[in-house]
Design a protein around this motif. Structure first.
Motif, PDB file in Angstrom:
ATOM      1  N   ILE A  45       8.781   5.929 -15.323  1.00  0.00           N
ATOM      2  CA  ILE A  45       8.010   4.974 -15.597  1.00  0.00           C
ATOM      3  C   ILE A  45       6.616   5.328 -16.181  1.00  0.00           C
ATOM      4  CG2 ILE A  45       6.945   2.499 -15.144  1.00  0.00           C
ATOM      5  CD1 ILE A  45      10.388   2.641 -14.973  1.00  0.00           C
ATOM      6  N   GLN A  46       6.047   4.762 -17.235  1.00  0.00           N
ATOM      7  CA  GLN A  46       4.733   5.096 -17.643  1.00  0.00           C
ATOM      8  C   GLN A  46       3.920   4.176 -17.198  1.00  0.00           C
ATOM      9  OE1 GLN A  46       3.468   7.843 -19.112  1.00  0.00           O
ATOM     10  NE2 GLN A  46       1.413   6.876 -18.926  1.00  0.00           N
ATOM     11  N   ILE A  47       3.080   4.039 -16.619  1.00  0.00           N
ATOM     12  CA  ILE A  47       1.979   3.275 -16.127  1.00  0.00           C
ATOM     13  C   ILE A  47       0.745   3.853 -16.429  1.00  0.00           C
ATOM     14  CG2 ILE A  47       0.686   1.593 -14.291  1.00  0.00           C
ATOM     15  CD1 ILE A  47       3.572   1.461 -12.810  1.00  0.00           C
ATOM     16  N   ASP A  48      -0.045   3.612 -17.504  1.00  0.00           N
ATOM     17  CA  ASP A  48      -1.370   4.093 -17.917  1.00  0.00           C
ATOM     18  C   ASP A  48      -2.306   4.152 -17.102  1.00  0.00           C
ATOM     19  OD1 ASP A  48      -0.303   4.620 -20.346  1.00  0.00           O
ATOM     20  OD2 ASP A  48      -0.759   2.573 -21.167  1.00  0.00           O
ATOM     21  N   GLY A  49      -2.909   5.377 -16.612  1.00  0.00           N
ATOM     22  CA  GLY A  49      -3.979   5.246 -15.713  1.00  0.00           C
ATOM     23  C   GLY A  49      -3.317   5.903 -14.301  1.00  0.00           C
ATOM     24  N   THR A  50      -2.006   6.151 -13.980  1.00  0.00           N
ATOM     25  CA  THR A  50      -1.529   6.910 -13.052  1.00  0.00           C
ATOM     26  C   THR A  50      -0.407   7.665 -13.386  1.00  0.00           C
ATOM     27  OG1 THR A  50      -1.010   6.462 -10.677  1.00  0.00           O
ATOM     28  CG2 THR A  50      -0.089   4.688 -12.412  1.00  0.00           C
ATOM     29  N   GLY A  51       0.303   8.427 -12.646  1.00  0.00           N
ATOM     30  CA  GLY A  51       1.175   9.104 -12.720  1.00  0.00           C
ATOM     31  C   GLY A  51       2.613   9.330 -11.903  1.00  0.00           C
ATOM     32  N   ASN A  52       3.315  10.451 -12.113  1.00  0.00           N
ATOM     33  CA  ASN A  52       4.539  10.417 -11.192  1.00  0.00           C
ATOM     34  C   ASN A  52       5.106   9.382 -10.718  1.00  0.00           C
ATOM     35  OD1 ASN A  52       6.095  11.996  -9.723  1.00  0.00           O
ATOM     36  ND2 ASN A  52       4.885  12.130  -7.933  1.00  0.00           N
ATOM     37  N   VAL A  53       5.366   7.946 -11.616  1.00  0.00           N
ATOM     38  CA  VAL A  53       5.650   6.762 -11.334  1.00  0.00           C
ATOM     39  C   VAL A  53       7.201   6.787 -11.723  1.00  0.00           C
ATOM     40  CG1 VAL A  53       5.910   4.383 -11.643  1.00  0.00           C
ATOM     41  CG2 VAL A  53       3.727   5.516 -11.703  1.00  0.00           C
ATOM     42  N   ARG A  54       8.099   6.599 -10.727  1.00  0.00           N
ATOM     43  CA  ARG A  54       9.621   6.300 -10.998  1.00  0.00           C
ATOM     44  C   ARG A  54      10.117   5.258 -10.100  1.00  0.00           C
ATOM     45  NH1 ARG A  54       9.437  12.400  -9.394  1.00  0.00           N
ATOM     46  NH2 ARG A  54       9.359  12.014  -6.912  1.00  0.00           N
ATOM     47  N   ASP A  55      11.463   4.702 -10.577  1.00  0.00           N
ATOM     48  CA  ASP A  55      12.139   3.775 -10.072  1.00  0.00           C
ATOM     49  C   ASP A  55      13.021   4.527  -9.088  1.00  0.00           C
ATOM     50  OD1 ASP A  55      14.288   2.052  -9.438  1.00  0.00           O
ATOM     51  OD2 ASP A  55      14.095   0.939 -11.348  1.00  0.00           O
ATOM     52  N   MET A  56      13.003   4.023  -7.726  1.00  0.00           N
ATOM     53  CA  MET A  56      13.873   4.649  -6.799  1.00  0.00           C
ATOM     54  C   MET A  56      15.522   4.334  -6.584  1.00  0.00           C
ATOM     55  SD  MET A  56      11.154   4.674  -3.533  1.00  0.00           S
ATOM     56  CE  MET A  56      12.521   4.628  -2.148  1.00  0.00           C
ATOM     57  N   GLY A  57      15.621   3.722  -7.676  1.00  0.00           N
ATOM     58  CA  GLY A  57      17.086   3.150  -7.806  1.00  0.00           C
ATOM     59  C   GLY A  57      17.842   4.327  -8.662  1.00  0.00           C
ATOM     60  N   LYS A  68      20.124   0.154  -6.358  1.00  0.00           N
ATOM     61  CA  LYS A  68      19.893  -0.763  -7.285  1.00  0.00           C
ATOM     62  C   LYS A  68      18.335  -0.415  -7.879  1.00  0.00           C
ATOM     63  CE  LYS A  68      19.277  -5.624  -8.165  1.00  0.00           C
ATOM     64  NZ  LYS A  68      19.439  -7.081  -7.428  1.00  0.00           N
ATOM     65  N   TYR A  69      18.439  -0.426  -9.231  1.00  0.00           N
ATOM     66  CA  TYR A  69      17.167  -0.167 -10.057  1.00  0.00           C
ATOM     67  C   TYR A  69      16.289  -1.574  -9.886  1.00  0.00           C
ATOM     68  CZ  TYR A  69      18.857   3.619 -12.711  1.00  0.00           C
ATOM     69  OH  TYR A  69      19.469   5.028 -13.057  1.00  0.00           O
ATOM     70  N   GLU A  70      15.105  -1.232 -10.060  1.00  0.00           N
ATOM     71  CA  GLU A  70      14.060  -2.362 -10.192  1.00  0.00           C
ATOM     72  C   GLU A  70      13.674  -3.029  -8.734  1.00  0.00           C
ATOM     73  OE1 GLU A  70      14.334  -4.331 -14.516  1.00  0.00           O
ATOM     74  OE2 GLU A  70      16.499  -4.330 -13.758  1.00  0.00           O
ATOM     75  N   MET A  71      13.651  -2.384  -7.821  1.00  0.00           N
ATOM     76  CA  MET A  71      13.478  -2.907  -6.434  1.00  0.00           C
ATOM     77  C   MET A  71      12.214  -2.276  -5.849  1.00  0.00           C
ATOM     78  SD  MET A  71      15.477  -5.333  -6.144  1.00  0.00           S
ATOM     79  CE  MET A  71      15.556  -5.779  -4.473  1.00  0.00           C
ATOM     80  N   ILE A  72      12.317  -0.791  -5.970  1.00  0.00           N
ATOM     81  CA  ILE A  72      11.331  -0.024  -5.195  1.00  0.00           C
ATOM     82  C   ILE A  72      10.806   1.070  -6.282  1.00  0.00           C
ATOM     83  CG2 ILE A  72      10.215   1.290  -3.212  1.00  0.00           C
ATOM     84  CD1 ILE A  72      12.616   0.324  -1.538  1.00  0.00           C
ATOM     85  N   TYR A  73       9.712   1.333  -6.635  1.00  0.00           N
ATOM     86  CA  TYR A  73       8.835   2.193  -7.540  1.00  0.00           C
ATOM     87  C   TYR A  73       8.026   3.065  -6.467  1.00  0.00           C
ATOM     88  CZ  TYR A  73      10.575  -0.910 -11.266  1.00  0.00           C
ATOM     89  OH  TYR A  73      11.497  -1.698 -12.017  1.00  0.00           O
ATOM     90  N   ARG A  74       7.895   4.294  -6.704  1.00  0.00           N
ATOM     91  CA  ARG A  74       7.030   5.164  -6.331  1.00  0.00           C
ATOM     92  C   ARG A  74       6.179   5.888  -7.239  1.00  0.00           C
ATOM     93  NH1 ARG A  74      10.141  10.527  -4.635  1.00  0.00           N
ATOM     94  NH2 ARG A  74       8.151  11.236  -4.587  1.00  0.00           N
ATOM     95  N   GLY A  75       4.975   6.352  -6.789  1.00  0.00           N
ATOM     96  CA  GLY A  75       4.035   6.925  -7.702  1.00  0.00           C
ATOM     97  C   GLY A  75       2.802   6.984  -7.022  1.00  0.00           C
ATOM     98  N   GLN A  76       1.801   7.419  -7.928  1.00  0.00           N
ATOM     99  CA  GLN A  76       0.374   7.967  -7.389  1.00  0.00           C
ATOM    100  C   GLN A  76      -0.389   6.760  -6.982  1.00  0.00           C
ATOM    101  OE1 GLN A  76      -1.323  10.073 -10.899  1.00  0.00           O
ATOM    102  NE2 GLN A  76      -0.594  11.934 -10.120  1.00  0.00           N
ATOM    103  N   LYS A  77      -1.476   6.962  -6.544  1.00  0.00           N
ATOM    104  CA  LYS A  77      -2.788   5.802  -6.298  1.00  0.00           C
ATOM    105  C   LYS A  77      -3.036   5.096  -7.714  1.00  0.00           C
ATOM    106  CE  LYS A  77      -6.431   8.938  -6.790  1.00  0.00           C
ATOM    107  NZ  LYS A  77      -7.579   9.889  -6.058  1.00  0.00           N
ATOM    108  N   LEU A  78      -3.374   3.991  -7.719  1.00  0.00           N
ATOM    109  CA  LEU A  78      -3.650   2.939  -8.723  1.00  0.00           C
ATOM    110  C   LEU A  78      -4.851   3.029  -9.092  1.00  0.00           C
ATOM    111  CD1 LEU A  78      -1.198   0.143  -7.719  1.00  0.00           C
ATOM    112  CD2 LEU A  78      -0.727   1.903  -9.717  1.00  0.00           C
ATOM    113  N   GLU A  79      -5.903   3.597  -8.501  1.00  0.00           N
ATOM    114  CA  GLU A  79      -7.318   3.539  -8.663  1.00  0.00           C
ATOM    115  C   GLU A  79      -7.728   3.532 -10.298  1.00  0.00           C
ATOM    116  OE1 GLU A  79      -7.649   4.525  -4.472  1.00  0.00           O
ATOM    117  OE2 GLU A  79      -6.201   4.536  -5.810  1.00  0.00           O
ATOM    118  N   GLY A  80      -7.030   4.562 -11.110  1.00  0.00           N
ATOM    119  CA  GLY A  80      -7.535   4.817 -12.497  1.00  0.00           C
ATOM    120  C   GLY A  80      -6.592   4.087 -13.326  1.00  0.00           C
ATOM    121  N   VAL A  81      -6.024   3.086 -13.000  1.00  0.00           N
ATOM    122  CA  VAL A  81      -4.861   2.211 -13.878  1.00  0.00           C
ATOM    123  C   VAL A  81      -5.881   1.418 -14.879  1.00  0.00           C
ATOM    124  CG1 VAL A  81      -4.817   0.183 -12.875  1.00  0.00           C
ATOM    125  CG2 VAL A  81      -2.944   0.809 -13.771  1.00  0.00           C
ATOM    126  N   THR A  82      -5.111   1.662 -16.108  1.00  0.00           N
ATOM    127  CA  THR A  82      -6.004   0.968 -17.290  1.00  0.00           C
ATOM    128  C   THR A  82      -5.328  -0.658 -17.573  1.00  0.00           C
ATOM    129  OG1 THR A  82      -4.248   1.642 -19.027  1.00  0.00           O
ATOM    130  CG2 THR A  82      -5.986   3.270 -18.454  1.00  0.00           C
TER     131      THR A  82
END
Length: 187
Positions: A45-57, A68-82
């Motif tokens: 998953i691309q969330i601008d301002g953070t990285g290493n984001v993916r669906d755990m499904g 199941k997809y769309e239940m839990i996502y994992r990634g980096q901290k969100l401090e830089g999210v645009t």
């Protein structure tokens, strides 16, 4: 039918989507069809301002089911999210942010609209379970209490880089769901 622009990273593997193209100067439909997204166990998953984001499904379990997809996502901290990243968070419908960092790193990013939950973890990936077993057990209990409440879904779990503490979280959660050890270590 899809309306507006949808980022390709929002599309769910194995699902079929229908589309249509409308002319720029007329409401006439000029094309359309359907696409099926290739099935794959890792949905980045691309969330601008953070990285290493993916669906755990998407992972197959030992019983032959699929997490199941769309239940839990994992990634980096969100401090830089645009602003664009915040729009993606809203488009994903994320309800709960699970911050797994140290107390000194605790930070709720404004504007996400998520319910912020902080559960301090006792160490990094290679020592998280042995750093302080009692703290680790208490953290796991808190995490599974959150996960047991359906109104908290979908989740976004993170630490700083989304690898060590978040990787341990993903390993344990998908392990409980029956994902084989080989896939847990690959993830």
């Amino acid at each position: 039918t899809m309306s507006g622009t949808i980022k390709s990273t929002i599309l769910v593997p194995g699902k079929t989507y229908y589309w249509k193209a409308v002319g720029a100067f007329s409401p006439d439909v000029v094309g359309g069809g359907k696409i099926k997204v290739k099935d794959a166990p890792v949905r980045w998953i691309q969330i601008d301002g953070t990285g290493n984001v993916r669906d755990m499904g998407g992972w197959k379990t030992t019983s032959g089911k699929t997490v199941k997809y769309e239940m839990i996502y994992r990634g980096q901290k969100l401090e830089g999210v645009t602003a664009s990243g915040l729009a993606t968070i809203k488009q994903l419908g994320l309800k709960t942010e699970l911050d797994l960092r140290y107390e000194s790193q605790k930070y709720q990013t404004p504007g996400t609209g998520m319910n912020y939950q902080f559960i301090e973890t006792p160490g990094q990936y290679d020592s998280v379970m042995k750093a302080n077993p009692e703290v680790f057990k208490a953290s796991c209990k808190q995490i599974f209490n959150l996960l047991s409440n359906e109104s908290n879904y979908p989740f976004y779990a993170h630490c700083n880089a989304g690898a060590d503490r978040t990787g341990t979280f993903a390993f344990i959660v998908n392990g409980v769901l029956g994902v084989p050890y080989e896939d847990l270590t690959r993830d």
